[in-house]
Design a protein around this motif. Structure first.
Motif, PDB file in Angstrom:
ATOM      1  N   ILE A   8       0.847  -1.198   0.000  1.00  0.00           N
ATOM      2  CA  ILE A   8       0.000   0.000   0.000  1.00  0.00           C
ATOM      3  C   ILE A   8       0.879   1.243   0.000  1.00  0.00           C
ATOM      4  CG2 ILE A   8      -1.632   1.375   1.362  1.00  0.00           C
ATOM      5  CD1 ILE A   8      -2.922  -1.288   2.254  1.00  0.00           C
ATOM      6  N   ARG A   9       1.897   1.274   0.853  1.00  0.00           N
ATOM      7  CA  ARG A   9       2.799   2.432   0.914  1.00  0.00           C
ATOM      8  C   ARG A   9       3.437   2.694  -0.446  1.00  0.00           C
ATOM      9  NH1 ARG A   9       5.224   5.949   3.722  1.00  0.00           N
ATOM     10  NH2 ARG A   9       4.375   5.310   5.714  1.00  0.00           N
ATOM     11  N   ALA A  10       3.930   1.654  -1.087  1.00  0.00           N
ATOM     12  CA  ALA A  10       4.579   1.824  -2.397  1.00  0.00           C
ATOM     13  C   ALA A  10       3.593   2.376  -3.419  1.00  0.00           C
ATOM     14  CB  ALA A  10       5.164   0.500  -2.869  1.00  0.00           C
ATOM     15  N   GLU A  11       2.352   1.874  -3.403  1.00  0.00           N
ATOM     16  CA  GLU A  11       1.371   2.347  -4.369  1.00  0.00           C
ATOM     17  C   GLU A  11       0.998   3.815  -4.128  1.00  0.00           C
ATOM     18  OE1 GLU A  11      -2.880   1.044  -6.380  1.00  0.00           O
ATOM     19  OE2 GLU A  11      -1.835  -0.389  -5.104  1.00  0.00           O
ATOM     20  N   ILE A  12       0.858   4.212  -2.871  1.00  0.00           N
ATOM     21  CA  ILE A  12       0.512   5.605  -2.561  1.00  0.00           C
ATOM     22  C   ILE A  12       1.674   6.524  -2.898  1.00  0.00           C
ATOM     23  CG2 ILE A  12      -0.067   7.240  -0.723  1.00  0.00           C
ATOM     24  CD1 ILE A  12      -2.406   5.339  -1.653  1.00  0.00           C
ATOM     25  N   ASP A  82     -10.395   5.535  11.116  1.00  0.00           N
ATOM     26  CA  ASP A  82     -11.796   5.136  10.979  1.00  0.00           C
ATOM     27  C   ASP A  82     -12.038   4.418   9.650  1.00  0.00           C
ATOM     28  OD1 ASP A  82     -12.419   6.262  13.487  1.00  0.00           O
ATOM     29  OD2 ASP A  82     -12.780   8.219  12.583  1.00  0.00           O
ATOM     30  N   GLY A  83     -11.096   3.565   9.257  1.00  0.00           N
ATOM     31  CA  GLY A  83     -11.239   2.772   8.042  1.00  0.00           C
ATOM     32  C   GLY A  83     -10.848   3.471   6.754  1.00  0.00           C
ATOM     33  N   VAL A  84     -10.451   4.740   6.834  1.00  0.00           N
ATOM     34  CA  VAL A  84     -10.075   5.515   5.645  1.00  0.00           C
ATOM     35  C   VAL A  84      -8.562   5.681   5.636  1.00  0.00           C
ATOM     36  CG1 VAL A  84     -10.299   7.742   4.473  1.00  0.00           C
ATOM     37  CG2 VAL A  84     -12.273   6.748   5.650  1.00  0.00           C
ATOM     38  N   LEU A  85      -7.940   5.401   4.488  1.00  0.00           N
ATOM     39  CA  LEU A  85      -6.502   5.596   4.357  1.00  0.00           C
ATOM     40  C   LEU A  85      -6.218   7.079   4.194  1.00  0.00           C
ATOM     41  CD1 LEU A  85      -3.641   4.491   4.171  1.00  0.00           C
ATOM     42  CD2 LEU A  85      -4.019   4.122   1.716  1.00  0.00           C
ATOM     43  N   CYS A  86      -5.454   7.646   5.139  1.00  0.00           N
ATOM     44  CA  CYS A  86      -5.122   9.064   5.150  1.00  0.00           C
ATOM     45  C   CYS A  86      -3.613   9.230   5.056  1.00  0.00           C
ATOM     46  CB  CYS A  86      -5.606   9.720   6.448  1.00  0.00           C
ATOM     47  SG  CYS A  86      -7.400   9.628   6.679  1.00  0.00           S
ATOM     48  N   GLY A  87      -3.194  10.321   4.418  1.00  0.00           N
ATOM     49  CA  GLY A  87      -1.769  10.572   4.291  1.00  0.00           C
ATOM     50  C   GLY A  87      -1.446  12.041   4.388  1.00  0.00           C
ATOM     51  N   THR A  88      -0.259  12.311   4.898  1.00  0.00           N
ATOM     52  CA  THR A  88       0.292  13.658   4.891  1.00  0.00           C
ATOM     53  C   THR A  88       1.666  13.562   4.251  1.00  0.00           C
ATOM     54  OG1 THR A  88      -0.864  14.260   6.921  1.00  0.00           O
ATOM     55  CG2 THR A  88       1.012  15.635   6.297  1.00  0.00           C
ATOM     56  N   THR A  89       1.893  14.362   3.216  1.00  0.00           N
ATOM     57  CA  THR A  89       3.169  14.398   2.519  1.00  0.00           C
ATOM     58  C   THR A  89       3.678  15.825   2.534  1.00  0.00           C
ATOM     59  OG1 THR A  89       2.519  12.569   1.062  1.00  0.00           O
ATOM     60  CG2 THR A  89       4.326  13.980   0.305  1.00  0.00           C
ATOM     61  N   TYR A  90       4.923  16.003   2.923  1.00  0.00           N
ATOM     62  CA  TYR A  90       5.540  17.327   2.895  1.00  0.00           C
ATOM     63  C   TYR A  90       6.011  17.630   1.477  1.00  0.00           C
ATOM     64  CZ  TYR A  90       5.547  16.608   7.899  1.00  0.00           C
ATOM     65  OH  TYR A  90       5.148  16.358   9.185  1.00  0.00           O
ATOM     66  N   TYR A  91       5.922  18.899   1.083  1.00  0.00           N
ATOM     67  CA  TYR A  91       6.364  19.267  -0.269  1.00  0.00           C
ATOM     68  C   TYR A  91       7.110  20.600  -0.267  1.00  0.00           C
ATOM     69  CZ  TYR A  91       2.841  22.936  -0.725  1.00  0.00           C
ATOM     70  OH  TYR A  91       2.120  24.082  -0.551  1.00  0.00           O
ATOM     71  N   MET A  92       7.907  20.773  -1.318  1.00  0.00           N
ATOM     72  CA  MET A  92       8.524  22.058  -1.666  1.00  0.00           C
ATOM     73  C   MET A  92       8.276  22.258  -3.150  1.00  0.00           C
ATOM     74  SD  MET A  92      12.244  22.277   0.189  1.00  0.00           S
ATOM     75  CE  MET A  92      12.907  20.912  -0.723  1.00  0.00           C
ATOM     76  N   ARG A 111      -2.463  17.008   2.335  1.00  0.00           N
ATOM     77  CA  ARG A 111      -3.241  16.204   3.285  1.00  0.00           C
ATOM     78  C   ARG A 111      -4.272  15.464   2.451  1.00  0.00           C
ATOM     79  NH1 ARG A 111      -3.945  21.547   6.948  1.00  0.00           N
ATOM     80  NH2 ARG A 111      -1.757  21.703   7.601  1.00  0.00           N
ATOM     81  N   GLU A 112      -4.150  14.158   2.423  1.00  0.00           N
ATOM     82  CA  GLU A 112      -4.961  13.382   1.484  1.00  0.00           C
ATOM     83  C   GLU A 112      -5.708  12.240   2.150  1.00  0.00           C
ATOM     84  OE1 GLU A 112      -2.527  13.966  -2.634  1.00  0.00           O
ATOM     85  OE2 GLU A 112      -1.713  12.473  -1.251  1.00  0.00           O
ATOM     86  N   GLN A 113      -6.784  11.857   1.476  1.00  0.00           N
ATOM     87  CA  GLN A 113      -7.504  10.624   1.767  1.00  0.00           C
ATOM     88  C   GLN A 113      -7.531   9.836   0.468  1.00  0.00           C
ATOM     89  OE1 GLN A 113     -11.377  11.711   3.204  1.00  0.00           O
ATOM     90  NE2 GLN A 113     -10.604  12.353   5.195  1.00  0.00           N
ATOM     91  N   TYR A 114      -7.392   8.530   0.594  1.00  0.00           N
ATOM     92  CA  TYR A 114      -7.326   7.665  -0.579  1.00  0.00           C
ATOM     93  C   TYR A 114      -8.462   6.648  -0.520  1.00  0.00           C
ATOM     94  CZ  TYR A 114      -2.640   9.588  -0.198  1.00  0.00           C
ATOM     95  OH  TYR A 114      -1.584  10.443  -0.064  1.00  0.00           O
ATOM     96  N   VAL A 115      -8.844   6.189  -1.697  1.00  0.00           N
ATOM     97  CA  VAL A 115      -9.877   5.176  -1.795  1.00  0.00           C
ATOM     98  C   VAL A 115      -9.432   4.160  -2.848  1.00  0.00           C
ATOM     99  CG1 VAL A 115     -11.222   6.467  -3.525  1.00  0.00           C
ATOM    100  CG2 VAL A 115     -12.368   4.797  -2.055  1.00  0.00           C
ATOM    101  N   GLU A 116      -9.775   2.925  -2.601  1.00  0.00           N
ATOM    102  CA  GLU A 116      -9.454   1.873  -3.559  1.00  0.00           C
ATOM    103  C   GLU A 116     -10.651   1.686  -4.487  1.00  0.00           C
ATOM    104  OE1 GLU A 116      -6.919  -2.256  -3.271  1.00  0.00           O
ATOM    105  OE2 GLU A 116      -8.187  -1.681  -1.586  1.00  0.00           O
ATOM    106  N   GLN A 117     -10.435   1.938  -5.785  1.00  0.00           N
ATOM    107  CA  GLN A 117     -11.495   1.779  -6.787  1.00  0.00           C
ATOM    108  C   GLN A 117     -10.920   1.020  -7.966  1.00  0.00           C
ATOM    109  OE1 GLN A 117     -12.977   5.698  -7.843  1.00  0.00           O
ATOM    110  NE2 GLN A 117     -14.316   5.782  -6.070  1.00  0.00           N
ATOM    111  N   ASP A 118     -11.684   0.099  -8.471  1.00  0.00           N
ATOM    112  CA  ASP A 118     -11.280  -0.668  -9.649  1.00  0.00           C
ATOM    113  C   ASP A 118      -9.896  -1.292  -9.467  1.00  0.00           C
ATOM    114  OD1 ASP A 118     -13.709   0.103 -10.862  1.00  0.00           O
ATOM    115  OD2 ASP A 118     -12.785   1.956 -11.603  1.00  0.00           O
TER     116      ASP A 118
END
Length: 150
Positions: A8-12, A82-92, A111-118
């Protein structure tokens, strides 16, 4: 509680990297393919609701001379909340239109939320939150919205 696996980490991380690459290499018209059908993106460029709005924004973006830009990101934190994949990525973000292009135009967080579709992970919600250089990001967004060279 669901755990973030190495797969999952690699895909995100690849999803985030692809987003930056498309944006930085004049292919913003393809960004919508990385978003869920009912995605929401909000930040200095405004709020876009739905994949069609993101597609429309990307199509307009490739028609505007946005100058040379590069996004660098890392430090991605992922967790199921709460069952939702959430991520925070720092950027420049660096832009050649800055007085000193070697200084970041903005630094912040995605600041992101991800969902698995298809069978693949997609961005469901993205908030672009400049921490430093927010005024630069807002001014750049206004220039692009006006269709002017940065």
């Amino acid at each position: 509680m669901r755990r973030v696996t190495p797969e999952i980490r690699a895909e995100i991380e690849q999803l985030v990297a692809e987003h930056h690459w498309l944006l930085d290499h004049g292919q913003a018209d393809q960004l919508y393919t990385l978003y869920a059908r009912d995605a929401v993106s909000t930040g200095p460029m405004g709020t876009m609701e739905g994949r069609d709005a993101i597609k429309s924004w990307g199509e307009k973006r490739v028609q505007v001379d946005a100058g040379l830009v590069r996004h660098f990101s890392g430090g991605t934190r992922l967790a199921f909340v709460d069952g939702v994949l959430c991520g925070t990525t720092y950027y420049m973000t660096f832009r050649d239109s800055q007085a000193d292009p070697l200084m970041p135009a903005s630094v912040g967080e995605f600041r992101e939320q991800y969902v698995e579709q298809d069978g693949r992970w997609l961005i469901h919600r993205r908030e672009i939150a400049p921490i430093f250089g927010g005024a630069n990001a807002a001014a750049h967004a206004q220039r692009l919205a006006a269709g002017a060279k940065p």
